[in-house]
Design a protein around this motif. Structure first.
Motif, PDB file in Angstrom:
ATOM      1  N   ASP A 119     -86.869  83.257 -28.246  1.00 44.15           N
ATOM      2  CA  ASP A 119     -87.622  82.645 -29.340  1.00 44.15           C
ATOM      3  C   ASP A 119     -88.488  83.681 -30.055  1.00 44.15           C
ATOM      4  O   ASP A 119     -89.293  84.369 -29.415  1.00 44.15           O
ATOM      5  N   ALA A 120     -88.346  83.800 -31.384  1.00 47.76           N
ATOM      6  CA  ALA A 120     -89.063  84.822 -32.144  1.00 47.76           C
ATOM      7  C   ALA A 120     -90.566  84.593 -32.122  1.00 47.76           C
ATOM      8  O   ALA A 120     -91.345  85.555 -32.047  1.00 47.76           O
ATOM      9  N   ALA A 121     -90.997  83.358 -32.185  1.00 47.93           N
ATOM     10  CA  ALA A 121     -92.432  83.072 -32.153  1.00 47.93           C
ATOM     11  C   ALA A 121     -93.031  83.459 -30.810  1.00 47.93           C
ATOM     12  O   ALA A 121     -94.136  84.007 -30.740  1.00 47.93           O
ATOM     13  N   GLU A 122     -92.291  83.208 -29.736  1.00 42.55           N
ATOM     14  CA  GLU A 122     -92.768  83.599 -28.404  1.00 42.55           C
ATOM     15  C   GLU A 122     -92.799  85.114 -28.272  1.00 42.55           C
ATOM     16  O   GLU A 122     -93.691  85.673 -27.642  1.00 42.55           O
ATOM     17  N   ARG A 123     -91.819  85.802 -28.880  1.00 42.02           N
ATOM     18  CA  ARG A 123     -91.822  87.261 -28.854  1.00 42.02           C
ATOM     19  C   ARG A 123     -93.025  87.806 -29.603  1.00 42.02           C
ATOM     20  O   ARG A 123     -93.654  88.786 -29.180  1.00 42.02           O
ATOM     21  N   ALA A 124     -93.374  87.198 -30.733  1.00 42.85           N
ATOM     22  CA  ALA A 124     -94.535  87.655 -31.494  1.00 42.85           C
ATOM     23  C   ALA A 124     -95.812  87.517 -30.672  1.00 42.85           C
ATOM     24  O   ALA A 124     -96.670  88.414 -30.676  1.00 42.85           O
ATOM     25  N   GLU A 125     -95.936  86.429 -29.935  1.00 42.23           N
ATOM     26  CA  GLU A 125     -97.115  86.241 -29.091  1.00 42.23           C
ATOM     27  C   GLU A 125     -97.133  87.246 -27.952  1.00 42.23           C
ATOM     28  O   GLU A 125     -98.189  87.736 -27.556  1.00 42.23           O
ATOM     29  N   ALA A 126     -95.965  87.566 -27.409  1.00 47.29           N
ATOM     30  CA  ALA A 126     -95.903  88.549 -26.329  1.00 47.29           C
ATOM     31  C   ALA A 126     -96.275  89.938 -26.833  1.00 47.29           C
ATOM     32  O   ALA A 126     -96.954  90.700 -26.138  1.00 47.29           O
ATOM     33  N   LEU A 127     -95.856  90.287 -28.051  1.00 49.55           N
ATOM     34  CA  LEU A 127     -96.254  91.567 -28.639  1.00 49.55           C
ATOM     35  C   LEU A 127     -97.771  91.628 -28.792  1.00 49.55           C
ATOM     36  O   LEU A 127     -98.392  92.664 -28.541  1.00 49.55           O
ATOM     37  N   ALA A 128     -98.362  90.530 -29.209  1.00 48.29           N
ATOM     38  CA  ALA A 128     -99.819  90.479 -29.323  1.00 48.29           C
ATOM     39  C   ALA A 128    -100.469  90.678 -27.960  1.00 48.29           C
ATOM     40  O   ALA A 128    -101.509  91.352 -27.844  1.00 48.29           O
ATOM     41  N   ARG A 129     -99.851  90.145 -26.924  1.00 44.04           N
ATOM     42  CA  ARG A 129    -100.395  90.296 -25.570  1.00 44.04           C
ATOM     43  C   ARG A 129    -100.384  91.759 -25.142  1.00 44.04           C
ATOM     44  O   ARG A 129    -101.321  92.236 -24.494  1.00 44.04           O
ATOM     45  N   VAL A 130     -99.328  92.499 -25.516  1.00 41.64           N
ATOM     46  CA  VAL A 130     -99.259  93.922 -25.184  1.00 41.64           C
ATOM     47  C   VAL A 130    -100.370  94.681 -25.898  1.00 41.64           C
ATOM     48  O   VAL A 130    -101.047  95.536 -25.309  1.00 41.64           O
ATOM     49  N   ALA A 142    -114.146  89.629 -36.459  1.00 43.65           N
ATOM     50  CA  ALA A 142    -114.236  89.823 -37.906  1.00 43.65           C
ATOM     51  C   ALA A 142    -113.333  90.943 -38.409  1.00 43.65           C
ATOM     52  O   ALA A 142    -112.776  90.850 -39.508  1.00 43.65           O
ATOM     53  N   ASN A 143    -113.188  92.022 -37.667  1.00 36.71           N
ATOM     54  CA  ASN A 143    -112.408  93.174 -38.112  1.00 36.71           C
ATOM     55  C   ASN A 143    -111.116  93.323 -37.309  1.00 36.71           C
ATOM     56  O   ASN A 143    -110.695  94.431 -36.987  1.00 36.71           O
ATOM     57  N   ALA A 144    -110.486  92.202 -37.008  1.00 34.71           N
ATOM     58  CA  ALA A 144    -109.289  92.215 -36.183  1.00 34.71           C
ATOM     59  C   ALA A 144    -108.078  92.723 -36.962  1.00 34.71           C
ATOM     60  O   ALA A 144    -107.975  92.554 -38.179  1.00 34.71           O
ATOM     61  N   ALA A 145    -107.180  93.363 -36.245  1.00 29.26           N
ATOM     62  CA  ALA A 145    -105.906  93.764 -36.839  1.00 29.26           C
ATOM     63  C   ALA A 145    -105.029  92.524 -37.040  1.00 29.26           C
ATOM     64  O   ALA A 145    -105.219  91.492 -36.389  1.00 29.26           O
ATOM     65  N   ARG A 146    -104.063  92.622 -37.958  1.00 27.95           N
ATOM     66  CA  ARG A 146    -103.153  91.508 -38.208  1.00 27.95           C
ATOM     67  C   ARG A 146    -102.245  91.299 -36.997  1.00 27.95           C
ATOM     68  O   ARG A 146    -101.723  92.254 -36.423  1.00 27.95           O
ATOM     69  N   ARG A 147    -102.050  90.063 -36.613  1.00 24.97           N
ATOM     70  CA  ARG A 147    -101.200  89.741 -35.478  1.00 24.97           C
ATOM     71  C   ARG A 147     -99.731  89.958 -35.840  1.00 24.97           C
ATOM     72  O   ARG A 147     -99.349  89.919 -37.011  1.00 24.97           O
ATOM     73  N   PRO A 148     -98.876  90.197 -34.842  1.00 23.62           N
ATOM     74  CA  PRO A 148     -97.448  90.362 -35.117  1.00 23.62           C
ATOM     75  C   PRO A 148     -96.867  89.102 -35.766  1.00 23.62           C
ATOM     76  O   PRO A 148     -97.221  87.976 -35.397  1.00 23.62           O
TER      77      PRO A 148
END
Length: 225
Positions: A119-130, A142-148
């Motif tokens: 699942d692409a959405a689950e992969r995006a969340e896993a990339l964020a976890r890394v 406030a100054n967070a990087a953009r999520r995958p």
């Protein structure tokens, strides 16, 4: 549950210095969480390969990532066995004889197979976890990087691997010098090694507008506050 020990197997059994090996799950997780990267070993028709990779631990599983079209992903997706190793070098151990020099270290070897996340959405969340594993707080505030994005996750593969078969090996202390070398006129002892980051260097767009992530020695990570 972190108090569940690993089941000892033939390939996790140490025959050399077995007193250095343990199977405590909490200790294994502590090493995996502190290590900034792991090495992933696998065999192919062209021979064995070992690749470095950033990772994350989520409960009782490891999250590994790579190119969607890379050798690692293609091989592991077929069910090939994998060995993931995390090693932290804590110091150099110097003896009076060259043969007794060593290193102080903590390492974990995890054996098993990895499963691709479809699942692409689950992969995006896993990339964020890394990313969050390397720089805690990087994707919040406030100054967070953009999520995958889901689109970016389409060309990045995510593999998950259960942490079930593993062993821990730890070396500390001093060299095992022999009595015959007691009179050798050479310094002996331990030289500690720690992770020491340099000063953060902003890119041309960032300049001085935002604060750089600070290194937190309690977790051996950069932290985005």
């Amino acid at each position: 549950m972190n108090d569940r020990p690993a089941v000892q197997t033939e390939r996790t059994t140490a025959y050399r210095y077995p007193e250095r090996v343990t199977y405590d799950r909490a200790d294994a997780y502590a090493i995996l969480d502190e290590a900034l990267h792991v090495h992933v070993g696998f065999a192919t028709e062209e021979g064995p390969f070992v690749i470095p990779s950033l990772h994350a631990r989520e409960g009782d599983r490891l999250i590994l990532h790579g190119s969607a079209h890379g050798r690692f992903v293609k091989t592991v997706s077929s069910g090939a066995p994998v060995c993931v190793t995390a090693t932290i070098i804590d110091g150099l151990i110097l003896g009076r004889a060259a043969s007794h020099h060593s290193a102080a270290y903590r390492s974990v070897m995890v054996f098993g197979t990895a499963t691709p996340v479809e699942d692409a959405a689950e992969r995006a969340e896993a990339l964020a976890r890394v990313v969050e594993n390397v720089v805690p707080g990087r994707l919040s505030g406030a100054n967070a990087a953009r999520r995958p994005s889901v689109e970016e996750a389409e060309y990045t593969a995510i593999m998950t691997m259960p942490i079930s078969e593993f062993s821990i090996k730890v070396r500390a202390g001093f060299a095992r010098d022999e009595p015959k070398d007691d009179e050798v006129a050479a310094w002996a002892g331990t030289i500690p090694l720690t992770t020491t980051p340099g000063a953060a260097v902003p890119d041309a767009i960032t300049g001085t507008r935002f604060s750089a992530p600070a290194y937190d020695p309690t977790i051996h990570r950069f932290r985005q506050d």
